[in-house]
Design a protein around this motif. Structure first.
Motif, short mmCIF file in Angstrom:
data_model
loop_
_atom_site.label_atom_id
_atom_site.label_comp_id
_atom_site.label_asym_id
_atom_site.label_seq_id
_atom_site.Cartn_x
_atom_site.Cartn_y
_atom_site.Cartn_z
N GLY A 136 43.50 60.75 94.75
CA GLY A 136 43.80 60.41 93.36
C GLY A 136 45.05 59.60 93.17
O GLY A 136 45.26 59.01 92.10
N VAL A 137 45.89 59.54 94.20
CA VAL A 137 47.13 58.77 94.04
C VAL A 137 46.82 57.28 94.10
O VAL A 137 45.84 56.84 94.71
CB VAL A 137 48.18 59.13 95.12
N GLY A 138 47.68 56.49 93.47
CA GLY A 138 47.48 55.05 93.45
C GLY A 138 47.77 54.40 94.79
O GLY A 138 48.57 54.89 95.57
N ARG A 139 47.12 53.27 95.02
CA ARG A 139 47.35 52.49 96.23
C ARG A 139 48.15 51.24 95.87
O ARG A 139 48.04 50.69 94.79
CB ARG A 139 46.02 52.09 96.87
N VAL A 140 48.95 50.78 96.83
CA VAL A 140 49.85 49.65 96.59
C VAL A 140 49.56 48.55 97.60
O VAL A 140 49.48 48.81 98.80
CB VAL A 140 51.33 50.09 96.74
N ARG A 141 49.41 47.33 97.11
CA ARG A 141 49.22 46.20 98.02
C ARG A 141 49.89 44.96 97.46
O ARG A 141 50.06 44.81 96.24
CB ARG A 141 47.75 45.93 98.32
N HIS A 142 50.28 44.06 98.35
CA HIS A 142 50.87 42.79 97.94
C HIS A 142 49.76 41.82 97.56
O HIS A 142 48.75 41.70 98.26
CB HIS A 142 51.71 42.21 99.07
N TYR A 143 49.97 41.14 96.43
CA TYR A 143 49.01 40.14 95.98
C TYR A 143 49.70 38.78 96.05
O TYR A 143 50.48 38.41 95.18
CB TYR A 143 48.54 40.44 94.55
#
Length: 452
Positions: free
Chosen positions: A151-158
């Motif tokens: 349920g936790v958010g995911r982080v990625r570079h765009y």
């Protein structure tokens, strides 16, 4: 606790007023409030997060990302980009929320936190008030309801955002800029790469200053709040004109080939006539704030255009534009909104459109800007006073009434508390500059005396 949100988000000295804890807490609160409002209903929420190059933006970005991801929001990090670029990407990527870390034109020790709604628009006052309330409730009381596991958010570079935004800017230009020599002052800010790239791709020959941000030099003696370097560079290089942005590039001011400033009112006047020729100025109307020079209003009337005025703040200009479908609005300070192509003030877009008008007509910017004559206007910032009592002080009201009687129909007075800084702004317009200075000085003294 006083209201955290001003006219342009939360702003203050980084790591003193705007701390990592505050940035994290407000980000969590924003996620909860938008979820409660149904913004995230039926899908996994996504946020676009960008910043200007201030050193403090590095740790504040980490705090914002932690707050959002811990609330179950996926995060797209677009890096150092102008505020209008983050707004554009928030809209085009279909994100539910945008976040910008920037203090705009403020000096480096400051930083700021701005939330954008779906579509890239600034949050309205009601939602900001709700975010503050929820933040304070959880800061002093109940713990957050936190997701776990998947349920936790995911982080990625765009990393595609830069090229997407520049392509957008080039794509909306009505004509190319070939043959123009333009000096760009990027304030060592968020547009240090974007703006030169866009002007070059559009065909202009460019000379750049303020394009070496090191995290500490943003707005330092350059950019839209310090035009001296740009004026000198335009004259030295024999350029057609110069463009200056602020730290987050939502502003645009210009300098003509003689080194004279062209302010936001003049830029709007030039763009209004250009847009009318292209049948793009809906209802033949421009929206501006009460701070716009009286000369701007007279010019619009003379050209057969309508001027609608709002309270100070580009958010109020935007609200008026959205409500009535107007296409052009802005502020004397250089926040110009071209609503068909941007959801907020966009300094790079404004500069490009101004350059396009010069290229298309073959006229100098000085000639184009002469459509309006600025009345002498004096602005004095009075610091260290109780700005909350501007509208309630009887002594101050009497001083204003006396000044208005003296000016009569040839000028005007405006007092307002700053929405982003702890001071009161005194503005006086008059047909004669000496009279404007005299009246403004007396009113500034009155503010100090009445609001100390």
């Amino acid at each position: 606790m006083g209201r955290l949100f001003g006219t342009d988000g939360v702003r203050g000295v980084a790591n003193a007023d705007l701390t990592a804890e505050l940035a994290l807490g407000l980000s969590v609160a924003a996620a909860h409030v938008l979820a409660e409002a149904g913004t995230f209903e039926g899908h996994r929420a996504t946020a676009v997060v960008g910043r200007d190059p201030r050193a403090s933006g590095e740790f504040l970005e980490a705090a914002v990302v932690a707050g959002l991801a811990s609330s179950g929001v996926d995060v797209l990090l677009v890096g150092v980009l102008p505020t209008p670029a983050v707004a554009y990407l928030t809209g085009v990527l279909g994100a539910d929320l945008g976040v910008v870390l920037s203090a705009s034109h403020n000096a480096m020790p400051d930083n700021g936190l701005k939330f954008l709604a779906r579509g890239g628009h600034k949050l309205d006052d009601e939602l900001e008030d709700r975010i503050e309330k929820v933040y304070e409730e959880h800061r002093t009381g109940a713990p957050w309801d936190r997701p776990t596991g998947s349920g936790v958010g995911r982080v990625r570079h765009y990393n595609e955002g830069f090229d997407q935004y520049v392509a957008h800017l080039i794509g909306v230009l009505p004509n190319r800029l070939d043959g123009l020599k333009i000096v760009l002052d990027e304030a060592h800010g968020a547009a240090a790469r974007v703006s030169p790239e866009a002007f070059s791709r559009a065909g202009a020959e460019i000379i750049t200053i303020g394009t070496d941000p090191d995290g500490l030099n943003i707005n330092d003696g350059c950019g839209s709040t310090h035009l001296g370097l740009l004026k000198a560079a335009v004259v030295e290089h024999g350029a057609d004109f110069g463009i200056a942005h602020d730290g987050d590039a939502d502003r645009c001011l210009a300098v003509d080939h003689t080194g004279e400033e062209v302010d936001g009112d003049q830029i709007m006047a030039v763009l209004a006539l250009a847009m009318r020729e292209r049948s793009a100025l809906r209802s033949d109307t421009v929206v501006a704030t009460v701070m716009s020079n009286l000369g701007f209003k007279l010019a619009m009337e003379r050209e057969g255009l309508t001027l609608v005025q709002t309270a100070v703040g580009d958010r109020y200009v935007l609200e008026e534009m959205k409500e009535h479908g107007y296409a052009l609005g802005g502020e004397q300070s250089g926040h110009v909104i071209i609503l068909d192509h941007a959801t907020t003030g966009d300094g790079t877009l404004t500069g490009l459109m101004l350059a396009a008008r010069v290229a298309d007509t073959g006229r100098t910017l000085k000639d184009l800007a002469s459509v309006m004559v600025r009345l002498p206007q004096v602005l004095i910032n009075v610091p260290d006073v109780d700005r909350t009592r501007v509208g309630t002080s009887a002594d101050l009201a009497a001083a204003v009434a006396e000044a208005e009687r003296e000016l009569g129909s040839t000028g005007r007075v405006l007092l307002r508390p700053s929405g982003t800084e702890p001071l009161v702004r005194v503005m006086v317009e008059a047909a004669d500059i000496d009279q404007a200075r005299s009246v403004a000085g007396r009113l500034a003294d009155a503010v100090k005396s009445a609001l100390a």
